[in-house]
Enzyme design. Structure first.
Site, PDB file in Angstrom:
ATOM      1  CB  CYS A  45     -73.969  17.059 -43.450  1.00 28.05           C
ATOM      2  SG  CYS A  45     -73.461  17.163 -41.949  1.00 28.05           S
ATOM      3  CB  CYS A  77     -76.156  15.678 -40.941  1.00 27.58           C
ATOM      4  SG  CYS A  77     -75.480  17.492 -40.630  1.00 27.58           S
TER       5      CYS A  77
END
Length: 144
Positions: free
Chosen positions: A72, A69
């Site tokens: 993230c 991600c």
């Protein structure tokens, strides 16, 4: 009277009794000598999450993330920075949602990154999407 808190060491899992007034003094574990609340996010998963945060006396901020991600990965340094600023006042936890599907399902994680704020094991707030360190600190301090 200052009742002692019970803190589980993130390094060796030992339970430590500590007066609440000493939380800001960077206490060390009585067994292994490592810092109990050094501000670094602790990585937890399905097997050890409940034992570590279930009755933690400080607010717990959980970052549900995954290595693939982009947002993230972009938020990771801000989460670490917020952890240093909140040392002794909050516990920051990272949970890889891909490696820990039971926790992701239990908390109903639908998008990542998602921050979940816990008080004594109970969810008090959540935020989805990457945010800067200052916002993470405000989120951790907010009353649920």
């Amino acid at each position: 009277m200052d009742h002692p808190l019970h803190l589980r060491c993130p390094h060796c899992e030992a339970m430590n009794r500590l007066p609440a007034a000493r939380l800001g003094e960077a206490p060390n574990c009585g067994r292994c000598g490592q810092p109990l609340l050094d501000g670094r996010p602790v990585e937890l998963g399905d097997a050890d999450f409940d034992a570590a945060v279930g009755a933690h006396p400080l607010p717990v901020l959980v970052d549900f993330w995954a290595p693939w991600c982009g947002p993230c990965r972009a938020m990771a340094p801000a989460f670490e920075q917020a952890g240093r600023a909140l040392a002794g006042r909050a516990l920051l936890v990272k949970v890889n949602s891909d490696d820990n599907p039971q926790l992701a399902a239990r908390f109903g994680i639908r998008s990542i990154p998602t921050l979940v704020r816990l008080e004594r094991g109970e969810e008090t707030d959540r935020h989805s999407g990457a945010i800067p360190a200052q916002s993470i600190q405000q989120f951790a301090r907010a009353a649920g």
